[in-house]
Design an enzyme around this catalytic site. Sequence first.
Site, short mmCIF file in Angstrom:
data_model
loop_
_atom_site.label_atom_id
_atom_site.label_comp_id
_atom_site.label_asym_id
_atom_site.label_seq_id
_atom_site.Cartn_x
_atom_site.Cartn_y
_atom_site.Cartn_z
CG ASP A 74 28.54 45.13 29.54
OD1 ASP A 74 27.75 44.40 30.18
OD2 ASP A 74 29.20 44.73 28.57
CG ASP A 105 31.94 43.44 24.97
OD1 ASP A 105 30.86 43.34 25.59
OD2 ASP A 105 32.36 42.55 24.22
CG ASP A 149 29.72 40.78 29.08
OD1 ASP A 149 28.72 40.13 29.42
OD2 ASP A 149 29.92 41.17 27.92
#
Length: 898
Positions: A635, A631, A328
């Site tokens: 996700d 985070d 990410d």
Amino acid sequence: MTQESWHELAADAALAAQQSSAEGLSNEEAARRLAEHGPNRLTPTHKRGPLMRFLLQFHNLLIYVLLAAAGVTALLQHWVDTAVIVGVVAINAFIGFIQEGKAEQAMEAIRRMLSPEATVLRGGKRIVVAAEALVPGDIVLLQSGDKVPADLRLLGVKNLRIEEAALTGESSAVEKNPAAVSAQAELGDRFCMAYSSTLVVHGQGSGVVVATADDTEIGRISAMLEEVQAMTTPLLRQMETFGRWLTGAIMALAVLTFLFGWLVHSFSLGDMFLAAVSMAVAAIPEGLPAVLTITLALGVQRMAGRNAIVRRLPAVESLGSVTVICTDKTGTLTRNEMTVQRVITAAETFDVSGSGYAPHGGFSIDGKETDIAGYPHALDLLRAALLCNDAQLHEIEGQWQIAGDPTEGALIPLALKAGMDTRFEHGELPRTDLIPFESEHRYMATLHHDHTGHAFVFVKGAVEQVLAMCHKQRGAGEDAALDLPHWHAQMAATGALGQRVLALAMKAVDNSQRELKFADMDGGFTLLGMVGISDPPREEAIAAVRDCRAAGIRVKMITGDHADTARAIAVQLGIGDGLALTGAELDALDDEGLRRAVHDVDVFARASPENKLRLVKALQANGEIVAMTGDGVNDAPALKRADIGVAMGMKGTEVAKEAAGMVLADDNFATIAHAVQEGRTVYDNIRKAIVFIMPTNGGEAGIVLIAILFGMALPLTPVQILWVNMVTAVTLALALSFEKAEPDVMKRKPRAASEPMLSGFMIWRISFVSALLALGVVALFLWEIARGDSLATARTVAVNALVMGEIAYLFNCRFLLAPVRNWRDFGGNPYVLLSIAVLVVIQLAFTYLPFMQKLFGVVALDAAAWGLIAGFGVLLFLAIELEKLAIRRMDKRKAAQK
């Protein structure tokens, strides 16, 4: 009406579709709908209890074989053998149970994210109710600081900004607007929606509840997470294959041994049955599961010392085989802290160093450090940024944090980097009045008076809005006419870097003016300049990406942010070649097209949770071992599906942490590179342990086989075999778990996922050493018999010779191919020397203590016997070193021929 289509409807239409009104539902109707739809909470998921988790530790083919052996020895009333086997199995299960003590808690973590209460209109009255009592059609009132309690179609807003990073990955708070948006709008572009569990950071708003509980966006992710099948690690897959192969080979050998002794030598069925059991027990590496578990556990401890907290034991080794890291952007590669990276004046463009909210950094022009204090016109811009600002900067426990809007907050450390003092500047030019930022006019303005009779208005906001107010620009020494083409070009260039651009201006007003009105903003301003703001890459992440590439690992960025921003950050990090695909483009691809896309493209933007999950699956379908970092709640499904999920510990949501196999305590992408190194070291040490343990079992099996083939007495009894297996596994083999990383560990390519646990070289080495051990021990046994010694003496020599051979071989195993030439090679791992010292003491007790002699059928040995045993160890060590030399020379010749 589906969850995906509410953003298409006008506010009035959405209200009508929910059969509600601006005054909200009546209490009676709310109660009826609560009975119909149920409470606004996520459905709990089934969890495995402690007993089931403990029993699953026995779900292993090698363990089944050991338990069967324990059952057979119990039937034969060989209770010592039974106790030792059961003890080995129980210890292994206990270690695994302790290490995997944390059950899956992802669903519980998502439920904790839901808002505990909400402000609603019921029958036209404003009341506070438990969030669980919300129903579709309720009118919810939002204000700054609230957590959104359900999915809402917004009806009205006033400067409403909501932080949706946990759901979308976008670092900036989203400005909301009740106007309907396109049916094709991505989740992050649905400005008329407010989603459950997101956070209101500014303004006020109202909305009608359109989804509760499992029907919300977060509920959909929860359901997706529950359906995702966690992948088994490469090590577990290899061990399963290895276990099947080894079990089949051992069973076949035991049956052949039984038939040969019964049919050829006419041994009794009872004797041959015991001999076959001895063969199976000898060949089974019962200490291997425990050594593997402990090796992984030691890797966990070492990683924890480097800020990588491993939640599931096999995840340690998975890191060593990773071929792709899907990361990410927000909070992982970047700090999730907005930072001014560029200051643009009429005459200069300053690059600003430092990242995050910490007021540390400096200024440079064309790569050369410069003192911005020498540019008064630039200081005017920074002063305006500091004074026309409602954010506050605080240092809390060594961490710099912003109270207020993150974009405004980024301007404060910018001024501090130039040496400005916040308290002094506000004291010199105290604020008299302001016009707060609103989406309708897209700027903020403040009125200030100094102590010498002067007054000024400062303004900051969207570039086009501020430019329209200005007729001059501040330059070096004087104001000049506004050069619009210059500023448009600068705005485009800065935007292309993925930075958000703000403009700042000021004008002098009469000292008597004490109020600021919109009419005061119609013109007469002097443009001070512009600033470029972004959530920049972590400096250490840039180096970590480079290290990953050197290790043969490809890094891919998967983010919910905009494509332009993602591309710009990827270029700075050295990820990809400038290509990026959006979530909408991914949705248009079938599975085969997606597999091709993930091979060619490294940057994916505006990615939904489904996109991230599909990308991970596509990479795995291409044969990749995938690590996924993240985070946010969005996700979590991909984190669970990946071969190794890596969550952020400081800023990561609890959902992400519980779905992941590893958590980074420092939220630092660079820690992943260290963890990969540790994972590769763990795998190397596991291979060394296997190469060490297996010849012990192979040699023991060979000893039993030779005895049966030639019709002689067994040189080792079953209980002596189990003794050797236990003491060498828990002492010598364990010492290899402490070996440090080899120098080239991060210069190798990742090993192939299909690579078997035992390579051709390892099979050769195991066979070679097994033969040496078997032949040497049998030779010493026969020598003692030939000398006229008792069977007990000969067996005692055989047991100690086998242990001495293992001690010598341990030094060989420190380096699978490299030579052992000096003291450092012998003593570089202090745990090797310690384990040998412990084993020597144990073997002396085994040989000389009366109760041990009675238990294991051994006797005391004289000095001559010990001389033979030591000589055998030295010869074995030299033979294996010569074998290493021969293999190195063969490899060198092959390399020269290429």
